[in-house]
Design an enzyme around this catalytic site. Structure first.
Site, PDB file in Angstrom:
ATOM      1  N   ASP A  71      -9.687   3.213  -2.759  1.00  0.00           N
ATOM      2  CA  ASP A  71      -9.203   2.370  -1.670  1.00  0.00           C
ATOM      3  C   ASP A  71     -10.291   1.369  -1.295  1.00  0.00           C
ATOM      4  O   ASP A  71     -11.136   1.621  -0.437  1.00  0.00           O
ATOM      5  CB  ASP A  71      -8.842   3.250  -0.468  1.00  0.00           C
ATOM      6  CG  ASP A  71      -7.878   2.553   0.474  1.00  0.00           C
ATOM      7  OD1 ASP A  71      -7.319   1.511   0.078  1.00  0.00           O
ATOM      8  OD2 ASP A  71      -7.686   3.036   1.599  1.00  0.00           O
ATOM      9  N   LYS A  97       1.140   7.825  -4.960  1.00  0.00           N
ATOM     10  CA  LYS A  97       0.491   7.759  -3.651  1.00  0.00           C
ATOM     11  C   LYS A  97       0.604   9.106  -2.946  1.00  0.00           C
ATOM     12  O   LYS A  97       1.696   9.680  -2.861  1.00  0.00           O
ATOM     13  CB  LYS A  97       1.138   6.663  -2.787  1.00  0.00           C
ATOM     14  CG  LYS A  97       1.115   5.268  -3.397  1.00  0.00           C
ATOM     15  CD  LYS A  97      -0.294   4.733  -3.564  1.00  0.00           C
ATOM     16  CE  LYS A  97      -0.900   4.278  -2.278  1.00  0.00           C
ATOM     17  NZ  LYS A  97      -0.390   3.020  -1.761  1.00  0.00           N
ATOM     18  N   CYS A 101      18.591 -16.055  19.579  1.00  0.00           N
ATOM     19  CA  CYS A 101      17.203 -16.211  19.131  1.00  0.00           C
ATOM     20  C   CYS A 101      16.251 -16.098  20.321  1.00  0.00           C
ATOM     21  O   CYS A 101      16.441 -16.776  21.340  1.00  0.00           O
ATOM     22  CB  CYS A 101      17.025 -17.571  18.452  1.00  0.00           C
ATOM     23  SG  CYS A 101      15.317 -17.889  17.947  1.00  0.00           S
ATOM     24  N   CYS A 150      14.497 -19.895  20.661  1.00  0.00           N
ATOM     25  CA  CYS A 150      15.211 -21.141  20.994  1.00  0.00           C
ATOM     26  C   CYS A 150      16.570 -20.901  21.651  1.00  0.00           C
ATOM     27  O   CYS A 150      17.228 -21.849  22.073  1.00  0.00           O
ATOM     28  CB  CYS A 150      15.378 -22.014  19.745  1.00  0.00           C
ATOM     29  SG  CYS A 150      16.485 -21.298  18.504  1.00  0.00           S
ATOM     30  N   GLU A 200      -6.590   8.635 -13.290  1.00  0.00           N
ATOM     31  CA  GLU A 200      -7.767   8.201 -12.543  1.00  0.00           C
ATOM     32  C   GLU A 200      -7.445   8.219 -11.052  1.00  0.00           C
ATOM     33  O   GLU A 200      -6.300   7.982 -10.660  1.00  0.00           O
ATOM     34  CB  GLU A 200      -8.171   6.778 -12.954  1.00  0.00           C
ATOM     35  CG  GLU A 200      -8.421   6.610 -14.439  1.00  0.00           C
ATOM     36  CD  GLU A 200      -8.444   5.132 -14.837  1.00  0.00           C
ATOM     37  OE1 GLU A 200      -8.992   4.320 -14.071  1.00  0.00           O
ATOM     38  OE2 GLU A 200      -7.886   4.801 -15.901  1.00  0.00           O
ATOM     39  N   CYS A 240      13.949 -24.657  15.864  1.00  0.00           N
ATOM     40  CA  CYS A 240      13.362 -23.384  16.301  1.00  0.00           C
ATOM     41  C   CYS A 240      11.864 -23.383  15.967  1.00  0.00           C
ATOM     42  O   CYS A 240      11.496 -23.416  14.787  1.00  0.00           O
ATOM     43  CB  CYS A 240      14.077 -22.236  15.601  1.00  0.00           C
ATOM     44  SG  CYS A 240      13.541 -20.605  16.164  1.00  0.00           S
ATOM     45  N   TYR A 281     -12.894   0.435 -13.887  1.00  0.00           N
ATOM     46  CA  TYR A 281     -11.914   1.259 -14.592  1.00  0.00           C
ATOM     47  C   TYR A 281     -11.102   0.555 -15.676  1.00  0.00           C
ATOM     48  O   TYR A 281     -10.286   1.188 -16.336  1.00  0.00           O
ATOM     49  CB  TYR A 281     -10.923   1.866 -13.587  1.00  0.00           C
ATOM     50  CG  TYR A 281     -10.321   0.868 -12.611  1.00  0.00           C
ATOM     51  CD1 TYR A 281      -9.371  -0.063 -13.006  1.00  0.00           C
ATOM     52  CD2 TYR A 281     -10.708   0.878 -11.283  1.00  0.00           C
ATOM     53  CE1 TYR A 281      -8.827  -0.959 -12.111  1.00  0.00           C
ATOM     54  CE2 TYR A 281     -10.166  -0.011 -10.366  1.00  0.00           C
ATOM     55  CZ  TYR A 281      -9.222  -0.935 -10.791  1.00  0.00           C
ATOM     56  OH  TYR A 281      -8.696  -1.836  -9.892  1.00  0.00           O
ATOM     57  N   LYS A 299      -7.180   6.709  -7.426  1.00  0.00           N
ATOM     58  CA  LYS A 299      -6.911   5.353  -6.939  1.00  0.00           C
ATOM     59  C   LYS A 299      -7.873   5.067  -5.787  1.00  0.00           C
ATOM     60  O   LYS A 299      -7.745   5.642  -4.719  1.00  0.00           O
ATOM     61  CB  LYS A 299      -5.459   5.223  -6.473  1.00  0.00           C
ATOM     62  CG  LYS A 299      -5.056   3.822  -6.095  1.00  0.00           C
ATOM     63  CD  LYS A 299      -3.575   3.768  -5.752  1.00  0.00           C
ATOM     64  CE  LYS A 299      -3.155   2.341  -5.438  1.00  0.00           C
ATOM     65  NZ  LYS A 299      -3.821   1.817  -4.232  1.00  0.00           N
ATOM     66  N   CYS A 321      18.493 -16.921  12.717  1.00  0.00           N
ATOM     67  CA  CYS A 321      18.669 -18.015  13.663  1.00  0.00           C
ATOM     68  C   CYS A 321      18.988 -19.257  12.840  1.00  0.00           C
ATOM     69  O   CYS A 321      18.168 -19.678  12.020  1.00  0.00           O
ATOM     70  CB  CYS A 321      17.392 -18.236  14.480  1.00  0.00           C
ATOM     71  SG  CYS A 321      17.434 -19.769  15.433  1.00  0.00           S
TER      72      CYS A 321
END
Length: 666
Positions: free
Chosen positions: A115, A309, A403, A406, A111, A427, A222, A113, A421
């Site tokens: 979207d 795909k 980081c 922070c 079938e 943070c 489907y 696919k 971090c």
């Protein structure tokens, strides 16, 4: 002719014309004639409200207002599909199917696919009872009023339909309808929509169904799901769906081999652009429903289906700057900030670079011209650098050492790809991220509180952790940006209501690293309370089914932290559920504890789902495939030959459904 008879005849006639036009695409009357008949019916219904019918063709114009979409549990989980991107992966999947079934006598349904936005429709006695979005697969939003406005969704069925069943599909926006909507927006100076998929998905959540009715949405179905269905194959299901009045696209074919599957893929890879709607691949399913049951599911996907795909669209653009994001666990994700480029219907400005190793592997640098793809046509990613465009003074990217939020020095544990971090409690993005996780739908599901509001609460110094939420007052919240009196009241009420959330979801909400939904449920069921889990040793945790050393150590680390223990004590004080509610625990006994069962075949007294539930309710575990850890195989008629052979080879007892009933009833 009496009034009711006239109304009934008009409804039936209009339903037939609607079916001819929107499903069969073969209208037999003009639009004007249809509108005249619809107007006549509307006038009769208005004069005689005693003959109201929620499934009358007049209800398709909408008008119902939905302020809050109710969350509904799916009776049958909506799984996601595994993706493949090459013919070799398809052939490997076919080999796994043959091995799992113990036979090469397998046919496949191919079938397209679609979207769009996934939907599950429930029909009872031939009438549309409910329409629910996919959500997280376990639960979704009730969008019935909006879906009723979609002309290709039958409100009443025809033929020999079952008393109750579910049918899954996609709500889509055909390309010509999408183009017309955008043209209308451009003419009045408004911003056009980005792509059909997002527009279709957003349409389902409009509060006014009359607005949805004005959008040219379509629904392609489907998959039929339910008990005692009059079908034995997927392809037969598509044919039945059409007979009952559903729009099940006719491009689907029955393939006898993977070579025929590949031929179907090759055809549509070329001709997909001729379709009236977007498609991004082909879905291949084992055709026989009994074989589907034999193959079963992984934690996320059916083993009997796979999505191929089509090659992702690619575009080139300039990488302006590399920035770094900090997640709730402290993980650092480098992000490529790009010059805007059109890709697969959307404008792409950012792409993930994943980690330091990926940057080094691609040798990505600021100022480079890069090729961008959508991974699975969803998340943009950089796949290569155009070295012919590289500037002479270009310098290799130096990954950050501290980081960006922070300033704490980053760490990278041996064997892990990402930097972290370690400033867990200081943070800001980590703190905000943990609270956002805590309030999320699968966790505490706090109505009236979203991710942006969490950030506002933190920045206003009103919260520093998720326990602080339970001390918020309406007066504190009202001054926040975009927060009205009613919004503030809903937020505080939503926080209060979260005290009813069951323990297994609370445990997931705490954000213990590696403890996802499934693991949280297992731990909650095993230890019954937060105290039982907190006192468990590393060895005890590892012995729990499917809990490995990494998860066990993470749980130990969480409870060894004094700040975490203090947070939990505060949550207990606020009335959060920290014990398994026996009323929601379906356990009947522990007679089967320590035993793993595999269910195979067709049964007379139980459905397969009933059998599996009975195993779990009595303390046993349901295995998806036979291994040395399997204790019993519950076998019905037509047990899969591969499973039978493996069970006999390993010496695993094969019992009937009567034997099983005796085990749990003794």
């Amino acid at each position: 002719m009496d009034i009711l008879q006239k109304i009934t005849e008009l409804r039936e006639e209009l339903q037939q014309h609607n079916y001819n036009y929107y499903v069969l695409d073969t209208p037999v009357i003009s639009d004007l004639e249809f509108d005249m008949k619809l107007k006549e019916l509307q006038e009769l219904e208005e004069k005689h409200p005693e003959y109201y019918d929620a499934n009358s063709p007049t209800q398709r114009v909408g008008g119902a207002i939905t302020k809050n979409f109710e969350t509904v549990q799916h009776e049958y989980r909506m799984y996601s599909l595994d993706n493949s991107y090459s013919k070799e992966e398809l052939q490997e999947w076919e080999q796994r199917v043959h091995k799992g079934l113990g036979t090469t006598a397998v046919t496949y349904t191919c079938e397209l696919k679609y979207d769009g936005a996934s939907i599950s429709l429930t029909y009872e006695n031939g009438k549309l009872a409910q329409a629910v979005t996919r959500g997280d697969g376990f639960q979704g939003d009730d969008v019935t009023n909006n879906v009723k406005t979609i002309r290709s969704v039958p409100l009443k069925l025809r033929g020999d339909y079952p008393e109750k069943f579910h049918i899954r599909g996609e709500i889509i926006l055909p390309l010509d309808g999408f183009a017309k909507m955008n043209q209308d927006l451009i003419e009045i100076g408004e911003t056009p929509y980005a792509n059909p998929r997002n527009t279709a998905s957003g349409s389902l959540k409009l509060q006014d169904s009359s607005l949805v009715a004005k959008r040219p949405l379509d629904c392609l179905l489907y998959s039929i799901i339910g008990n005692n269905l009059p079908i034995s194959t997927q392809f037969e299901g598509l044919e039945k769906a059409r007979e009952w009045g559903f729009k099940a696209p006719k491009e689907a074919i029955l393939a006898n081999s993977i070579q025929e599957v590949i031929a179907f893929i090759d055809h549509w890879d070329v001709h997909r652009h001729e379709l009236p709607y977007e498609t991004d691949g082909v879905v291949i399913k084992v055709n026989d429903l009994y074989q589907q049951e034999e193959l079963g599911y992984t934690a996320k996907s059916p083993r009997w289906a796979i999505a191929y795909k089509f090659k992702a669209e690619q575009a080139s653009t300039k990488l302006d700057k590399i920035t770094y994001q900090v997640g709730r666990t402290g993980a650092i994700t480098p992000v490529a900030n790009l010059q805007p480029v059109q890709l697969a219907g959307t404008t792409v400005k950012r792409a993930s670079l994943h980690n330091a190793d990926q940057i080094a592997k691609l040798d990505v640098r600021e100022g480079d011209t890069v090729f961008v793809e959508k991974g699975g046509e969803i998340i943009p990613k950089i796949v290569a650098v155009d070295f012919t465009q590289r500037q002479e003074n270009s310098e290799p990217t130096k990954y950050i050492t501290h980081c960006p939020e922070c300033g704490t020095e980053l760490i990278r544990k041996e064997g892990e790809a990402q930097h972290y971090c370690p400033n867990f409690y200081g943070c800001p993005p980590q703190i905000i991220g943990r609270v956002q996780h805590y309030i999320s739908r699968k966790a505490m599901d706090i109505e009236g509180l979203g991710g942006e509001t969490v950030a506002l609460l933190y920045n206003a110094d009103l919260i520093k952790n998720y326990a602080d939420l339970y001390e918020l007052t309406k007066e504190q919240v009202i001054p926040l940006e975009r927060m009205a009196d009613k919004s503030a009241e809903n937020l505080v009420n939503g926080i209060e209501k979260s005290k009813e959330i069951p323990f297994e979801r609370v445990l997931y909400a705490l954000g213990i690293r590696y403890v996802g939904e499934t693991v949280a449920k297992k731990l909650a069921k095993h230890y019954k309370s937060i105290d039982g889990l907190a006192n468990a040793t590393l060895t005890e945790l590892i012995l729990v089914d499917e809990i490995g050393e990494r998860i066990a150590q993470s749980v130990i680390d969480f409870f060894e932290n004094e700040k975490n223990r203090m947070l939990i004590e505060r949550l207990k004080g606020y009335g959060i559920q920290m014990e398994l509610n026996e009323a929601t625990d379906t356990s009947v006994s522990d007679k089967l504890a320590g035993n793993t069962f595999v269910v195979s075949g067709v049964f007379e007294k139980f459905s397969r789902n009933d059998l599996k539930k009975a195993i779990e309710d009595n303390g046993g575990k349901v295995g998806s495939s036979i291994s040395s850890k399997t204790n019993y195989v519950v076998a019905g008629e037509n047990m899969g030959p591969a499973k039978l052979e493996k069970a006999e080879k390993l010496g695993i007892p094969i019992i009937s459904e009567d034997d099983f009933a005796k085990m749990i009833n003794n």
